[in-house]
Design a protein around this motif. Structure first.
Motif, PDB file in Angstrom:
ATOM      1  N   TYR A  31       0.846  -1.197   0.000  1.00 17.97           N
ATOM      2  CA  TYR A  31       0.000   0.000   0.000  1.00 17.97           C
ATOM      3  C   TYR A  31       0.878   1.242   0.000  1.00 17.97           C
ATOM      4  CZ  TYR A  31       1.028  -0.177   4.999  1.00 17.97           C
ATOM      5  OH  TYR A  31       1.679  -0.234   6.212  1.00 17.97           O
ATOM      6  N   PRO A  32       0.401   2.312  -0.641  1.00 21.01           N
ATOM      7  CA  PRO A  32       1.180   3.548  -0.683  1.00 21.01           C
ATOM      8  C   PRO A  32       0.996   4.353   0.600  1.00 21.01           C
ATOM      9  CG  PRO A  32      -0.822   3.834  -1.917  1.00 21.01           C
ATOM     10  CD  PRO A  32      -0.800   2.399  -1.465  1.00 21.01           C
ATOM     11  N   ARG A  33       1.977   5.161   0.905  1.00 22.51           N
ATOM     12  CA  ARG A  33       1.913   6.036   2.080  1.00 22.51           C
ATOM     13  C   ARG A  33       0.658   6.903   2.052  1.00 22.51           C
ATOM     14  NH1 ARG A  33       6.621  10.187   2.534  1.00 22.51           N
ATOM     15  NH2 ARG A  33       5.614  10.749   0.605  1.00 22.51           N
ATOM     16  N   SER A  34       0.243   7.318   0.869  1.00 21.44           N
ATOM     17  CA  SER A  34      -0.939   8.172   0.734  1.00 21.44           C
ATOM     18  C   SER A  34      -2.225   7.444   1.099  1.00 21.44           C
ATOM     19  CB  SER A  34      -1.042   8.693  -0.695  1.00 21.44           C
ATOM     20  OG  SER A  34      -1.247   7.617  -1.589  1.00 21.44           O
ATOM     21  N   LYS A  36      -4.071   5.570  -0.817  1.00 21.24           N
ATOM     22  CA  LYS A  36      -5.059   5.602  -1.908  1.00 21.24           C
ATOM     23  C   LYS A  36      -5.518   4.220  -2.348  1.00 21.24           C
ATOM     24  CE  LYS A  36      -3.639   9.974  -3.909  1.00 21.24           C
ATOM     25  NZ  LYS A  36      -3.164  10.653  -5.117  1.00 21.24           N
ATOM     26  N   ALA A  37      -4.765   3.185  -2.039  1.00 17.39           N
ATOM     27  CA  ALA A  37      -5.106   1.848  -2.517  1.00 17.39           C
ATOM     28  C   ALA A  37      -4.379   0.797  -1.682  1.00 17.39           C
ATOM     29  CB  ALA A  37      -4.732   1.703  -3.984  1.00 17.39           C
ATOM     30  N   VAL A  38      -4.809  -0.443  -1.827  1.00 21.08           N
ATOM     31  CA  VAL A  38      -4.137  -1.592  -1.223  1.00 21.08           C
ATOM     32  C   VAL A  38      -4.142  -2.696  -2.269  1.00 21.08           C
ATOM     33  CG1 VAL A  38      -4.238  -3.370   0.560  1.00 21.08           C
ATOM     34  CG2 VAL A  38      -4.837  -1.026   1.132  1.00 21.08           C
ATOM     35  N   TRP A  39      -3.010  -3.387  -2.405  1.00 21.89           N
ATOM     36  CA  TRP A  39      -2.908  -4.473  -3.361  1.00 21.89           C
ATOM     37  C   TRP A  39      -2.580  -5.754  -2.619  1.00 21.89           C
ATOM     38  CZ3 TRP A  39      -0.406   0.208  -3.853  1.00 21.89           C
ATOM     39  CH2 TRP A  39      -0.970   1.076  -4.785  1.00 21.89           C
ATOM     40  N   PHE A  81       1.146  -3.401 -10.346  1.00 18.97           N
ATOM     41  CA  PHE A  81      -0.229  -3.243  -9.867  1.00 18.97           C
ATOM     42  C   PHE A  81      -0.653  -1.786  -9.745  1.00 18.97           C
ATOM     43  CE2 PHE A  81       2.718  -4.393  -6.422  1.00 18.97           C
ATOM     44  CZ  PHE A  81       2.783  -3.184  -5.745  1.00 18.97           C
ATOM     45  N   LEU A  82       0.248  -0.823  -9.962  1.00 13.13           N
ATOM     46  CA  LEU A  82      -0.125   0.586  -9.849  1.00 13.13           C
ATOM     47  C   LEU A  82      -0.938   1.032 -11.066  1.00 13.13           C
ATOM     48  CD1 LEU A  82       3.180   2.219  -8.570  1.00 13.13           C
ATOM     49  CD2 LEU A  82       1.074   1.889  -7.296  1.00 13.13           C
ATOM     50  N   PRO A  83      -2.091   1.653 -10.843  1.00 11.41           N
ATOM     51  CA  PRO A  83      -2.859   2.178 -11.977  1.00 11.41           C
ATOM     52  C   PRO A  83      -2.087   3.303 -12.669  1.00 11.41           C
ATOM     53  CG  PRO A  83      -4.177   2.112  -9.966  1.00 11.41           C
ATOM     54  CD  PRO A  83      -2.755   1.817  -9.577  1.00 11.41           C
ATOM     55  N   ASP A  84      -2.138   3.346 -13.989  1.00  9.05           N
ATOM     56  CA  ASP A  84      -1.438   4.380 -14.756  1.00  9.05           C
ATOM     57  C   ASP A  84      -1.868   5.775 -14.326  1.00  9.05           C
ATOM     58  OD1 ASP A  84      -0.012   2.571 -16.203  1.00  9.05           O
ATOM     59  OD2 ASP A  84      -1.360   2.573 -17.924  1.00  9.05           O
ATOM     60  N   GLY A  85      -0.891   6.624 -14.020  1.00  6.27           N
ATOM     61  CA  GLY A  85      -1.149   8.023 -13.734  1.00  6.27           C
ATOM     62  C   GLY A  85      -1.791   8.324 -12.400  1.00  6.27           C
ATOM     63  N   GLU A  86      -2.069   7.312 -11.579  1.00  3.85           N
ATOM     64  CA  GLU A  86      -2.763   7.583 -10.320  1.00  3.85           C
ATOM     65  C   GLU A  86      -1.856   8.252  -9.290  1.00  3.85           C
ATOM     66  OE1 GLU A  86      -5.268   5.196  -6.928  1.00  3.85           O
ATOM     67  OE2 GLU A  86      -5.485   4.647  -9.018  1.00  3.85           O
ATOM     68  N   PHE A  87      -0.562   7.924  -9.315  1.00  2.00           N
ATOM     69  CA  PHE A  87       0.356   8.470  -8.334  1.00  2.00           C
ATOM     70  C   PHE A  87       1.301   9.444  -9.010  1.00  2.00           C
ATOM     71  CE2 PHE A  87      -1.079   4.419  -6.721  1.00  2.00           C
ATOM     72  CZ  PHE A  87      -1.527   4.798  -5.470  1.00  2.00           C
ATOM     73  N   LYS A  88       1.080  10.695  -8.789  1.00  2.00           N
ATOM     74  CA  LYS A  88       1.874  11.740  -9.439  1.00  2.00           C
ATOM     75  C   LYS A  88       3.068  12.165  -8.581  1.00  2.00           C
ATOM     76  CE  LYS A  88      -1.935  13.271 -12.247  1.00  2.00           C
ATOM     77  NZ  LYS A  88      -1.997  12.052 -12.941  1.00  2.00           N
ATOM     78  N   ASP A  89       3.045  11.836  -7.282  1.00  2.00           N
ATOM     79  CA  ASP A  89       4.121  12.209  -6.376  1.00  2.00           C
ATOM     80  C   ASP A  89       5.319  11.291  -6.625  1.00  2.00           C
ATOM     81  OD1 ASP A  89       5.861  12.761  -4.324  1.00  2.00           O
ATOM     82  OD2 ASP A  89       4.408  12.474  -2.718  1.00  2.00           O
ATOM     83  N   ASP A  91       7.874  10.940  -4.936  1.00  2.00           N
ATOM     84  CA  ASP A  91       8.412  10.442  -3.673  1.00  2.00           C
ATOM     85  C   ASP A  91       7.437   9.505  -2.954  1.00  2.00           C
ATOM     86  OD1 ASP A  91      10.798  11.898  -3.939  1.00  2.00           O
ATOM     87  OD2 ASP A  91       9.807  13.707  -3.184  1.00  2.00           O
ATOM     88  N   GLU A  92       6.368   9.086  -3.642  1.00  2.00           N
ATOM     89  CA  GLU A  92       5.406   8.172  -3.013  1.00  2.00           C
ATOM     90  C   GLU A  92       6.132   6.914  -2.550  1.00  2.00           C
ATOM     91  OE1 GLU A  92       2.685   7.439  -1.225  1.00  2.00           O
ATOM     92  OE2 GLU A  92       1.294   7.998  -2.824  1.00  2.00           O
ATOM     93  N   GLU A  93       5.885   6.502  -1.322  1.00  2.00           N
ATOM     94  CA  GLU A  93       6.499   5.301  -0.767  1.00  2.00           C
ATOM     95  C   GLU A  93       5.471   4.183  -0.753  1.00  2.00           C
ATOM     96  OE1 GLU A  93       7.929   6.347   3.106  1.00  2.00           O
ATOM     97  OE2 GLU A  93       9.474   7.651   2.316  1.00  2.00           O
ATOM     98  N   ILE A  94       5.955   2.961  -0.971  1.00  2.00           N
ATOM     99  CA  ILE A  94       5.109   1.786  -0.917  1.00  2.00           C
ATOM    100  C   ILE A  94       5.548   0.971   0.299  1.00  2.00           C
ATOM    101  CG2 ILE A  94       4.360  -0.318  -2.101  1.00  2.00           C
ATOM    102  CD1 ILE A  94       3.498   2.152  -3.604  1.00  2.00           C
ATOM    103  N   TYR A  95       4.570   0.556   1.106  1.00  2.00           N
ATOM    104  CA  TYR A  95       4.830  -0.258   2.288  1.00  2.00           C
ATOM    105  C   TYR A  95       4.288  -1.661   2.065  1.00  2.00           C
ATOM    106  CZ  TYR A  95       5.771   4.187   4.553  1.00  2.00           C
ATOM    107  OH  TYR A  95       6.287   5.408   4.871  1.00  2.00           O
TER     108      TYR A  95
END
Length: 117
Positions: A31-34, A36-39, A81-89, A91-95
């Motif tokens: 899941y991203p730090r933001s 927005k989603a969980v995979w 698994f990341l949707p195209d264009g959904e994460f514009k940051d 520096d987004e971190e994935i945990y």
């Protein structure tokens, strides 16, 4: 990490007092730090059947320095698994988070899902 590159993940039981114990991995998510989603990466110890870039379960090194049943390794193709264009940051971190259980074969069978195959 670049999109599509392999990322190697490991869950290990550290300093086990008993080498007969078995580490079970029930599920793992990313899941991203933001938030927005969980995979779902692993479910019931097996790769997510709905993931288009299936995981590879790898049990251990050719010459493990620790009990094979206490280490679980798997590989994901980085962030397929990341949707195209959904994460514009940039520096987004994935945990990553995994639900695990320690099982003793003396108490009954330890069902290992795909790692046991």
């Amino acid at each position: 990490m670049l999109l599509g590159k392999p990322l190697y993940l490991e869950v290990r039981l550290l300093n086990s007092p008993d080498p007969s114990l078995v580490l079970l991995v029930h599920y793992c998510v990313a899941y991203p730090r933001s938030g927005k989603a969980v995979w779902v990466l692993l479910y019931n110890g097996c790769p997510n059947p709905y993931d288009p870039a299936q995981l590879q379960a790898v049990l251990s090194d050719p010459q493990p320095t620790f009990p094979q049943s206490q280490t679980r390794r798997f590989t994901i193709r980085t962030f397929q698994f990341l949707p195209d264009g959904e994460f514009k940051d940039p520096d987004e971190e994935i945990y990553f988070m995994c639900s695990t259980e320690i099982c003793s074969p003396r108490d009954g069978p330890c069902v290992e899902g795909c790692f046991g195959q």
